[in-house]
Motif scaffolding. Structure first.
Motif, short mmCIF file in Angstrom:
data_model
loop_
_atom_site.label_atom_id
_atom_site.label_comp_id
_atom_site.label_asym_id
_atom_site.label_seq_id
_atom_site.Cartn_x
_atom_site.Cartn_y
_atom_site.Cartn_z
N HIS A 221 30.52 4.87 50.71
CA HIS A 221 31.05 4.32 50.44
C HIS A 221 31.89 3.22 51.97
O HIS A 221 31.75 2.57 51.71
CB HIS A 221 32.87 4.81 49.67
CG HIS A 221 33.80 4.66 50.12
ND1 HIS A 221 33.19 6.21 50.54
CD2 HIS A 221 34.84 4.71 50.88
CE1 HIS A 221 34.46 7.33 50.25
NE2 HIS A 221 35.76 6.39 51.18
N GLU A 222 31.77 4.31 52.31
CA GLU A 222 32.45 3.73 53.57
C GLU A 222 31.43 2.81 54.77
O GLU A 222 31.74 2.12 55.56
CB GLU A 222 33.28 5.39 55.00
CG GLU A 222 33.94 5.67 54.44
CD GLU A 222 34.36 7.05 55.20
OE1 GLU A 222 35.94 7.64 55.00
OE2 GLU A 222 33.08 7.64 56.00
N ARG A 223 30.32 3.54 54.42
CA ARG A 223 28.77 2.71 55.18
C ARG A 223 28.61 1.65 54.33
O ARG A 223 28.58 0.06 55.87
CB ARG A 223 27.50 3.50 54.53
CG ARG A 223 26.24 3.18 55.51
CD ARG A 223 25.83 4.60 54.96
NE ARG A 223 25.77 5.05 55.78
CZ ARG A 223 25.49 5.98 57.08
NH1 ARG A 223 24.67 5.11 57.56
NH2 ARG A 223 25.77 7.26 57.29
N ALA A 224 28.85 1.24 53.17
CA ALA A 224 28.76 0.09 52.63
C ALA A 224 30.14 -0.89 53.45
O ALA A 224 29.82 -2.25 53.28
CB ALA A 224 29.17 -0.02 51.16
N TYR A 225 31.34 -0.29 53.38
CA TYR A 225 32.49 -1.59 53.93
C TYR A 225 32.24 -1.51 55.51
O TYR A 225 31.75 -2.66 55.95
CB TYR A 225 33.58 -0.64 53.95
CG TYR A 225 34.30 -0.91 55.08
CD1 TYR A 225 35.70 -2.29 54.73
CD2 TYR A 225 34.62 -0.25 56.38
CE1 TYR A 225 36.25 -2.58 55.52
CE2 TYR A 225 35.70 -0.56 57.01
CZ TYR A 225 36.40 -1.74 56.90
OH TYR A 225 37.59 -2.61 57.92
N VAL A 226 31.77 -0.38 56.59
CA VAL A 226 31.34 -1.11 57.94
C VAL A 226 29.41 -2.31 57.68
O VAL A 226 29.65 -3.07 58.80
CB VAL A 226 30.55 -0.13 58.06
CG1 VAL A 226 29.58 -0.07 59.59
CG2 VAL A 226 31.20 1.56 58.32
N VAL A 227 28.87 -2.30 57.00
CA VAL A 227 28.04 -3.11 56.83
C VAL A 227 28.73 -4.45 55.98
O VAL A 227 28.73 -5.10 57.56
CB VAL A 227 26.96 -2.85 55.97
CG1 VAL A 227 25.55 -3.77 55.97
CG2 VAL A 227 26.29 -0.69 56.24
N TRP A 228 29.60 -4.19 55.85
CA TRP A 228 30.08 -5.97 55.36
C TRP A 228 30.73 -6.36 56.70
O TRP A 228 30.62 -7.39 56.33
CB TRP A 228 30.86 -5.90 53.75
CG TRP A 228 31.84 -6.41 53.70
CD1 TRP A 228 31.35 -7.77 52.82
CD2 TRP A 228 32.92 -6.89 54.05
NE1 TRP A 228 32.53 -8.83 52.52
CE2 TRP A 228 33.21 -7.83 53.22
CE3 TRP A 228 34.50 -5.51 54.86
CZ2 TRP A 228 34.78 -8.72 53.89
CZ3 TRP A 228 35.53 -6.66 54.95
CH2 TRP A 228 35.68 -7.24 54.06
N LEU A 229 31.67 -5.47 57.22
CA LEU A 229 32.36 -6.28 58.02
C LEU A 229 31.52 -6.70 59.24
O LEU A 229 31.67 -7.75 59.45
CB LEU A 229 33.06 -4.65 58.49
CG LEU A 229 34.08 -5.19 59.42
CD1 LEU A 229 35.11 -6.58 59.03
CD2 LEU A 229 34.93 -4.34 59.89
N ASN A 230 30.39 -6.08 59.54
CA ASN A 230 29.19 -6.99 60.06
C ASN A 230 29.05 -7.95 60.07
O ASN A 230 28.93 -8.66 61.27
CB ASN A 230 28.06 -5.23 60.76
CG ASN A 230 28.88 -3.84 61.96
OD1 ASN A 230 28.75 -4.88 62.63
ND2 ASN A 230 29.14 -3.47 61.39
#
Length: 235
Positions: free
Chosen positions: A88-97
């Motif tokens: 779930h953190e990975r999804a957030y990091v991709v979205w923020l990028n």
């Protein structure tokens, strides 16, 4: 760039653009962390650098640790290295990028028209930086251009954080310092301790009050964090 002068005062410095960013051409194959490390290793071979001290931020920190695993780094300072996010953190990091990239792409054609007015400059550089008001308007325009028009951004994001995790961290046998900004919106404050726990005898250092690009927020602090660690090797 903000820390380059301080590092050059103490070391010979090789400052690289990763493939597909800045002036470096993209890789023909998928830009996985291993492929990016191969490219950096080839450049070290080209200049006869052997196994230097390596410092990297975010994806650069991940690549620096991969070089250490391969024995191509004498020691490493990895600032907010990416790669150990939970799903779930990975999804957030991709979205923020993606959000940051879209902001830069939209702003790049306007350049200094956006970076000169203080309120707009704060809006354009907030999130990754804790002190966006300190951004020089001309440097900010160049940053929007470089980030917004980087040729390999999407492929690299999908091939690294979007699809991979670091391997062999327990095999790293050289000194490593993991540093992170306490206000890192890209989750570096959460993931940096995971790297320090996975790497034998790794040093964990907090960088108070800075974000995911701490070189821009407090270059003196970041330079000291790197140079204090490389000075131990020189002694």
């Amino acid at each position: 760039m903000p820390v380059l002068g301080a590092l050059e005062a103490r070391h010979d410095v090789l400052a690289l653009d990763l493939p597909g960013f800045g002036a470096a051409p993209p890789l023909k194959d998928r830009p996985t962390p291993a492929a990016l490390a191969d490219a950096v290793e080839a450049e070290l071979d080209r200049v006869g650098a052997g196994a230097p001290a390596v410092a990297g931020n975010s994806l650069g920190g991940w690549i620096a640790l991969e070089l250490a695993r391969r024995g191509r780094a004498e020691r490493v300072v990895a600032i907010a290295p990416s790669g150990l996010e939970l799903p779930h953190e990975r999804a957030y990091v991709v979205w923020l990028n993606e959000v940051m990239r879209l902001r830069a792409r939209l702003g790049a054609p306007l350049g200094r028209l956006l970076t000169a007015p203080l309120p707009i400059r704060i809006a354009m550089f907030g999130g990754m930086r804790t002190r966006p008001w300190n951004v020089d308007p001309d440097e900010g325009a160049r940053e929007l251009e470089a980030f917004g028009r980087s040729r390999a951004f999407q492929r690299t994001l999908r091939s690294t954080v979007g699809a991979r995790a670091p391997a062999g961290l327990g095999d790293i046998a050289v000194p490593v310092r993991i540093a992170f900004g306490t206000l890192d919106a890209m989750l570096g404050a959460y993931t940096a301790p995971r790297f320090a726990a996975a790497i034998p005898r790794a040093d964990l250092v907090e960088l108070p009050g800075v974000g995911h690009v701490p070189m821009a927020d407090d270059p003196d602090l970041v330079a000291r964090t790197i140079l204090d660690f490389t000075a131990a090797a020189r002694r």
